[in-house]
Design an enzyme around this catalytic site. Structure first.
Site, short mmCIF file in Angstrom:
data_model
loop_
_atom_site.label_atom_id
_atom_site.label_comp_id
_atom_site.label_asym_id
_atom_site.label_seq_id
_atom_site.Cartn_x
_atom_site.Cartn_y
_atom_site.Cartn_z
N GLU A 54 2.65 5.00 -4.09
CA GLU A 54 2.66 5.93 -5.24
C GLU A 54 3.98 6.71 -5.33
OE1 GLU A 54 0.24 5.72 -2.92
OE2 GLU A 54 -0.97 4.41 -4.17
N ASP B 295 -8.96 3.74 -2.04
CA ASP B 295 -9.98 4.14 -1.07
C ASP B 295 -11.24 4.67 -1.74
OD1 ASP B 295 -8.02 3.39 0.63
OD2 ASP B 295 -7.44 5.42 1.21
N ASP C 96 0.85 -1.20 0.00
CA ASP C 96 0.00 0.00 0.00
C ASP C 96 0.89 1.25 0.00
OD1 ASP C 96 -2.25 1.57 0.19
OD2 ASP C 96 -2.42 1.37 2.36
C1 GLC Z 1 -4.74 3.36 2.81
C2 GLC Z 1 -5.23 2.15 2.03
C3 GLC Z 1 -6.27 1.42 2.82
C4 GLC Z 1 -5.70 1.04 4.18
C5 GLC Z 1 -5.20 2.27 4.91
C6 GLC Z 1 -4.51 1.93 6.22
O1 GLC Z 1 -5.75 4.29 2.93
O2 GLC Z 1 -5.70 2.50 0.77
O3 GLC Z 1 -6.70 0.27 2.14
O4 GLC Z 1 -6.69 0.42 4.94
O5 GLC Z 1 -4.29 2.97 4.10
O6 GLC Z 1 -3.45 1.08 6.01
#
Ligand code: GLC
Length: 812
Positions: free
Chosen positions: A401, A488, A398
């Site tokens: 980017e 998200d 995650d």
């Molecule tokens: C980001 C991710 C999400 C995750 C969050 C906490 O917002 O896109 O899926 O739950 O971080 O890690």
């Protein structure tokens, strides 16, 4: 993009052959190379100056270019021409000398690409114009908000966290698009990849209806044209260049349950036992950032997750796999070994002035690994070892980017970013490792290179096992390394609706293994929205329920017994369809075909199919028309040409036509295309469980058809050495309703025991006779035999793998 001044490279001054199928062109102050591949794909690299920059293809994981054996010849006017006529494609490539232009035509003489007006800015950014026709449609660019057809849009591709705003760009741009043109000779699809790593820009017939103007943002121009004529041909060629989705482990195709907020081991154990007690099929549980010690990646909080090994072993006992989140931001903490090692290995990005680059993410001040260096990728991979030792089965990448911010405010558990990320002074290695460049020049590679590191480590640590990596960001070819999800989203009806074009756009950009968070990530989901979302989500290539801790609980039972039953039914359907779904992934690995397809992919000749953005094809056989509106108990949908059979009611429809069908909360309108053979099994709680009936073949008569049943051990890479089975399936539909179903002789080295097979012929009246391998069968449910009830003929027999045929002769 605005602000850059471009100088044209408009005249061909001279040229020379540059190896098979290639020529180097002197464009007066700029150099270009045109290369034609065996399969008819054409690549143009161009840059200002006297030399082309080092080819970064292999350094970013592109597949080797297979050059055409043909050679360029000079035309009378000083231009060039090459004819490539190979088994995989025939193209004619021509270069006009002044003004410089590159034209690609297919076998039928149809234009595939007309490129011109090449120009460069002082910083090396390139611009080029592609002439297009007024009737063309454009699809792709990775993950985008809004419509599937991108005509009239200005696409800026800079991977970033849009922080819950519905605004492009999003996390994962892919600088590839598929063109669908309609000409006098019929349909003609082709594709274009602008392989830029800096943020790139595409004016998709927005300023000028007759052109797509592309700007690379840096590094000159590296562009590929992929011929069709069908969308499937384009995807085959494009993915031969950037890579395909490797066959995932079968468990990764099950349902994943996740939440940011499963705060301790007890919460995870409770979810696991509820899922099993309530018989809701699920394979994978995700651990979000809650599991870490102060958000230090690769760690477990000793109080809340005291015994990860014990936890994962217990989950495995119940048939669950664990996937753990890994963010690239490493907490700056000299007391902590991962940070210290990284510092020592000089693994982190620095600023122009040599100071370490820092940004703020969940753990506070953090350092970012420079994934463009092979040594850093290797170091990073190694850090995963403790997770594997604990029994983790997959990694969720995650914030890659990369995302973060430069100042925040902590209010209890909440971290409020109050100033955005500033990467302006950040440097990274260039992918060829010839020096450091501004991060912006290579920004869009960050997530891809991280996933590449993760996957390479998983492959080396568990040789012969298929890894699972999930990513939020990426670039062209991300599918080689990771499945992707769309980040998200929110628990709102428009987000559910939008997930269809978004996932179809990703699918057409090569990322076949994709999904949106089922139920929505932010905000609270209503019972009805969750019901509709799980019905659609259970049919996504990647099916994960995920939500954030501020929202209401989003487990299937959180919405009452009626919705729980709907979730169970939806996920049981996914498990029933597993053999078909798995086969779609096998085909994707073999040919680059997407799992989710827009209608036009299967029906390119049908102009009406191209406009449909709220339905999809799950593979070639199933049309899905989910309910996307609050309160709706029916929906209107479009059926492309041909005969269609309702999946659950066997109702027969003849397309093309628009129809309105009933859709009670329990129902998702799904239609099978006549002529399809869909391999299913009886539902299971998870992929590791043996189904009671392993092979149920759903047959939809009304047309001839062919399909394949793909089987292997579902986990190892032994299938690559032949330990797999492929059974050709055929359906012949004869006049008067007679039909013949054939399970061909099984191919491949996979040993399979003799097993019970049930062939279900839908929409079929009670027959006069049914034969198996020429022998007349008796009516009855014992095998071999058949039953004829409620318009379905069901034939049961033992499959030896040696080939079988069934003939059904209808009553006179
Ligand atoms: C980001 C991710 C999400 C995750 C969050 C906490 O917002 O896109 O899926 O739950 O971080 O890690």
């Amino acid at each position: 993009m605005q602000g850059r001044r471009y100088a044209a490279a408009a005249r061909l001054g001279g040229w020379r052959a540059a190896g098979p199928g290639a020529a180097q062109l002197d464009l007066g102050g700029a150099l270009a190379e045109i290369a034609v591949a065996e399969d008819g794909s054409v690549r143009l690299r161009a840059a200002p100056g006297m030399a082309l920059p080092a080819d970064p293809s292999e350094a970013v994981g592109r597949l080797p270019w297979r050059a055409a054996p043909a050679a360029f010849r000079e035309r009378e006017d000083g231009g060039l021409r090459l004819d490539q006529d190979g088994p995989e494609g025939a193209v004619r490539v021509e270069v006009d000398p002044a003004p410089f232009a590159l034209r690609v035509r297919d076998r039928r003489g149809a234009s595939l690409a007309e490129l011109g007006e090449l120009a460069f800015a002082a910083d090396g950014a390139g611009r080029i114009r592609l002439a297009v026709s007024a009737s063309e449609r454009f699809f792709g660019f990775g993950e985008r908000h809004g419509p599937l057809d991108r005509r009239g849009r200005r696409e800026w591709l800079r991977n970033r966290d849009p922080a819950l705003r519905s605004r492009d760009p999003m996390y994962l741009g892919i600088p590839f698009f598929l063109r669908l043109a309609r000409g006098p000779g019929g349909i003609c699809a082709s594709g274009v990849l602008l392989d830029a790593f800096a943020p790139s820009h595409f004016d998709v017939a927005a300023s000028d209806a007759d052109a797509v103007v592309m700007e690379s943002g840096g590094g000159g121009i590296d562009l590929c044209v992929f011929p069709g004529p069908r969308p499937a041909d384009v995807l085959r060629r494009f993915t031969a260049r950037v890579g395909r989705t490797p066959r995932p482990p079968r468990w990764a195709l099950g349902h994943h349950q996740s939440r940011w907020g499963y705060g301790d081991e007890r919460a995870i154990r409770r979810i696991a036992s509820e899922l099993r007690a309530r018989r809701i099929p699920t394979d994978v549980l995700h651990l979000d950032i809650d599991h870490m010690r102060g958000y230090r990646v690769f760690s477990f909080d000793p109080k809340r997750f005291p015994d990860p090994k014990g936890l994962f072993a217990d989950l495995a006992q119940q048939g669950f796999r664990a996937v753990v989140i890994v963010d690239p931001g490493v907490k700056v903490d000299p007391e902590w070994s991962v940070y210290r090692d990284g510092e020592q290995a000089d693994a982190f990005c620095r600023c122009e002035d040599g100071r370490p680059y820092r940004l703020r993410v969940w753990p506070g001040e953090s350092a970012l690994p420079d994934f463009n260096r092979a040594a850093v990728r290797e170091w990073w991979g190694e850090q995963h070892r403790p997770l594997l030792d604990a029994g983790v089965s997959g990694i969720w990448n995650d914030m890659n980017e990369p995302a973060g911010w430069s100042r925040d405010l902590r209010v209890g558990r909440v971290m409020l970013p109050i100033r955005g990320q500033d990467t302006s002074r950040m440097l990274q290695s260039d992918p060829c490792e010839r020096g450091r460049v501004a991060h912006e020049q290579v920004r869009n590679l960050y997530g891809l290179q991280e996933c590449r590191a993760t996957r390479a480590f998983l492959e080396s640590a568990n040789p012969g096992r298929r890894p699972f990596v999930l990513s939020r960001s990426g670039h062209a070819g991300i599918q080689r390394y990771a499945a992707v999800w769309t980040g998200d989203n929110r628990s709102r009806w428009p987000d559910l609706r939008e997930s269809i074009p978004m996932l179809l756009g990703l699918s057409l950009s090569g990322a076949a293994f994709c999904g949106a968070d089922i139920g929505g990530f932010a905000l609270s989901c209503s019972p009805e929205l969750y019901a509709r979302w799980i019905q659609l989500g259970a049919l996504q290539p990647f099916a994960r329920t995920h939500s954030m801790w501020l929202s209401r609980a989003q487990e299937p039972w959180s919405f009452g017994p009626r919705v729980e039953a709907i979730a169970r039914q939806a996920l049981c359907l996914r498990m029933r369809l597993m053999p078909y779904l798995y086969g779609l992934f096998c085909e994707s690995e073999a040919s680059g075909s997407p799992v989710w397809r827009p209608l036009f992919y299967e029906f390119p000749e049908d102009p009406d199919a191209a406009a449909v953005e709220d339905q999809l094809m799950l593979g070639p056989a199933l049309l899905v028309a989910p309910v996307l509106e609050r309160g709706a108990r029916e929906r209107e949908l479009y059926l492309p040409p041909g005969v269609w059979i309702g999946w659950d009611d066997d109702a027969r429809w003849v397309g093309p036509r628009r129809i309105r069908v009933a859709a009670a909360l329990e129902r998702t309108p799904i239609f099978a295309r006549a002529g399809s053979l869909v391999a299913t099994q009886s539902p299971v709680a998870h992929a590791g469980e043996a189904p009671e009936e392993p092979c149920v073949l759903e047959v939809f008569p009304g047309a001839d058809g062919a399909a394949e049943l793909w089987e292997d051990d579902g986990e190892s890479t032994a299938y690559r050495e032949g330990a797999a089975a492929r059974t050709p399936l055929r359906l012949w539909h004869r006049a008067g309703g007679r039909l013949r179903v054939e399970l061909g002789r099984r191919e491949g080295d996979l040993e399979l025991a003799e097993r019970a097979v049930r062939v279900v012929v839908h929409a079929c009246p009670a027959p006069r006779s049914v034969t198996l391998d020429g022998e007349r069968l008796r009516e009855g449910s014992a095998a071999p035999g058949y039953t004829a009830e409620e318009g379905r003929v069901q034939v049961r027999f033992a499959d030896t793998g040696g080939g079988h045929s069934i003939e059904v002769d209808p009553a006179p």
